[in-house]
Motif scaffolding. Structure first.
Motif, short mmCIF file in Angstrom:
data_model
loop_
_atom_site.label_atom_id
_atom_site.label_comp_id
_atom_site.label_asym_id
_atom_site.label_seq_id
_atom_site.Cartn_x
_atom_site.Cartn_y
_atom_site.Cartn_z
N LYS A 197 0.85 -1.19 0.00
CA LYS A 197 0.00 0.00 0.00
C LYS A 197 0.89 1.24 0.00
CE LYS A 197 -4.08 -1.84 2.14
NZ LYS A 197 -4.60 -2.23 3.43
N VAL A 198 0.70 2.07 -1.00
CA VAL A 198 1.54 3.27 -1.08
C VAL A 198 0.65 4.50 -0.89
CG1 VAL A 198 3.47 4.23 -2.41
CG2 VAL A 198 2.48 2.06 -3.09
N GLY A 199 1.17 5.45 -0.17
CA GLY A 199 0.41 6.69 0.04
C GLY A 199 0.52 7.56 -1.20
N ASN A 200 -0.22 8.64 -1.21
CA ASN A 200 -0.09 9.58 -2.32
C ASN A 200 -0.14 11.00 -1.76
OD1 ASN A 200 -3.05 8.47 -2.18
ND2 ASN A 200 -3.24 10.55 -2.96
N HIS A 201 0.27 11.91 -2.56
CA HIS A 201 0.26 13.29 -2.11
C HIS A 201 -1.16 13.76 -1.83
CE1 HIS A 201 4.42 14.04 -3.84
NE2 HIS A 201 4.47 14.23 -2.55
N HIS A 202 -1.29 14.59 -0.81
CA HIS A 202 -2.57 15.20 -0.49
C HIS A 202 -2.96 16.11 -1.66
CE1 HIS A 202 -5.49 17.71 1.64
NE2 HIS A 202 -5.58 16.72 2.52
N ALA A 217 -4.61 9.62 -6.23
CA ALA A 217 -3.40 8.84 -6.49
C ALA A 217 -3.23 8.61 -7.98
CB ALA A 217 -3.47 7.52 -5.75
N ILE A 218 -4.31 8.57 -8.71
CA ILE A 218 -4.31 8.18 -10.12
C ILE A 218 -3.42 9.09 -10.96
CG2 ILE A 218 -5.83 7.58 -12.06
CD1 ILE A 218 -8.07 8.17 -9.69
#
Ligand code: FA5
Length: 345
Positions: free
Chosen positions: A103-108, A342-343
């Motif tokens: 699971k990878v986070g993404n920028h706000h 995230a896309i």
């Protein structure tokens, strides 16, 4: 006695050979070689033997003990080895299996929009400047042509810490600080992103804590048309060529003349909804030509220098760009909301 010892040897060796676990083997060791074991028992009876028989029997007993110990030791090595092999077999990794996704986070989304705006202005020759969130009344208001008691201070309801210190209500104090640092000399071209605080009631488009990005250009012969052109480039890049923009005359004590820029509401296509408060437009920034008093207070000669400034709300820009219907989504950290961004990374 001799026979009994031989019997015990055969029995112990047989049991050791059949032991299926290290625990079982240890029990056999204790049973046959321990102090309460049968060999010790036999040896205790040696007192009844003659002086000639005793050493012979003693030697035999030691032989028997030794033989059992050797067998147990060999079996122990065998069992240990088997245990290691079984463990290895269990831990075999099939490198051909597909991996489990990490699971990878993404920028706000706000970080993304702020970086996008920064990149856009950096591309136009601006530098990024920052200032403190806990600010002096002087920089937040006074140096911006808002002396104490000025009625326009009510436009930004403030969180005061002491009479002279407050949480900044906008990013405009960074303008004043930057101009002061330049000591009245040379051009300035900066954008200043940062957090600001106001005693606003939270609703679909207002938050008590939000972000702003300030822009400031100071130089010689800077005109209102430069400001308009800059804002148009920004709006078209951010929202696309087809979105409508309007500039309305407005008032800010630190700019003269002042304007506000609105963008047509994407949520309702300009027909009116709760995001645009039924007007079809959303205000995204305030701007204007830097007031001569502000230049003068920071040490710039207003007869030689002039400039323009603007201050925008990235939350509202992100709302318009991504079709977000409530500013509170940015601050409630619902991963279902955040993941949608995230896309595009
Ligand atoms: C100012 O804060 C001025 N400092 C802007 C400025 C800078 C004008 C330089 C002239 C020259 P205003 O209060 O209108 O102006 O806020 C600017 C933007 O911040 C608004 O257009 C809006 O996008 C955003 N904003 C204001 N209040 C809130 C709020 N409570 N929640 C979210 N965004 C807000």
């Amino acid at each position: 006695m001799q026979e009994r010892l031989k019997e015990l040897q055969a029995e112990a060796i047989q049991k050791a050979a059949e032991a299926a676990s290290l625990k079982e083997l240890n029990d056999i060791r204790v049973a046959y070689l321990g102090k309460k074991g049968p060999i010790t028992e036999v040896l205790r009876g040696m007192g009844k033997l003659s002086a000639e028989e005793r050493p012979v029997m003693g030697a035999l007993a030691n032989e028997v003990r030794e033989a059992i110990a050797v067998k147990i030791e060999a079996k122990q090595t065998e069992l240990e080895e088997a245990e290691v092999q079984a463990k290895l077999a269990l831990e075999t990794i099939d490198v051909t299996l597909p991996g489990r996704p990490v699971k990878v986070g993404n920028h706000h989304p706000l970080t993304k929009i702020i970086e996008e705006i920064e990149d856009l202005f950096i591309g136009m020759g601006y530098e990024v400047a920052e200032g403190p969130e806990v600010e002096q009344d002087y920089y937040n208001f006074e140096a911006l042509n808002l002396p104490k008691g000025h009625p326009a201070r009510d436009m930004q309801d403030s969180f005061y810490i002491t009479e002279e210190i407050l949480l900044r209500t906008h990013t405009s104090p960074v303008q004043a600080r930057t101009m002061e640092k330049h000591q009245g000399k040379g051009p300035i071209k900066i954008i200043c992103p940062g957090k600001v605080y106001r005693r606003d009631n939270d609703d679909a488009t207002h938050s008590h804590q939000f972000m702003q990005i300030e822009g400031l250009v100071v130089g010689e012969n800077i005109r209102m048309s430069d400001l308009k052109g800059t804002l148009e480039v920004f709006a078209k890049k951010m929202f696309g060529e087809d979105r409508e923009i309007r500039l309305r005359p407005s008032f800010f004590p630190f700019t003269e003349p002042s304007v506000e820029m609105d963008i047509s509401c994407k949520m309702c296509g300009g027909h009116g909804c709760n995001v645009c408060k039924q007007t079809g437009w959303i205000e995204i920034l305030g701007a204007g030509m830097v007031h001569p008093n502000v230049l003068e207070m920071a040490g710039y000669d207003p007869k030689k220098y002039n400039g323009f400034a603007f201050g925008m709300g990235p939350e509202r820009i992100a709302m318009l760009k991504y079709g977000i219907d409530d500013i509170r989504h940015f601050y409630t950290n619902d991963v279902r909301f955040l993941k949608q961004f995230a896309i595009e990374e």
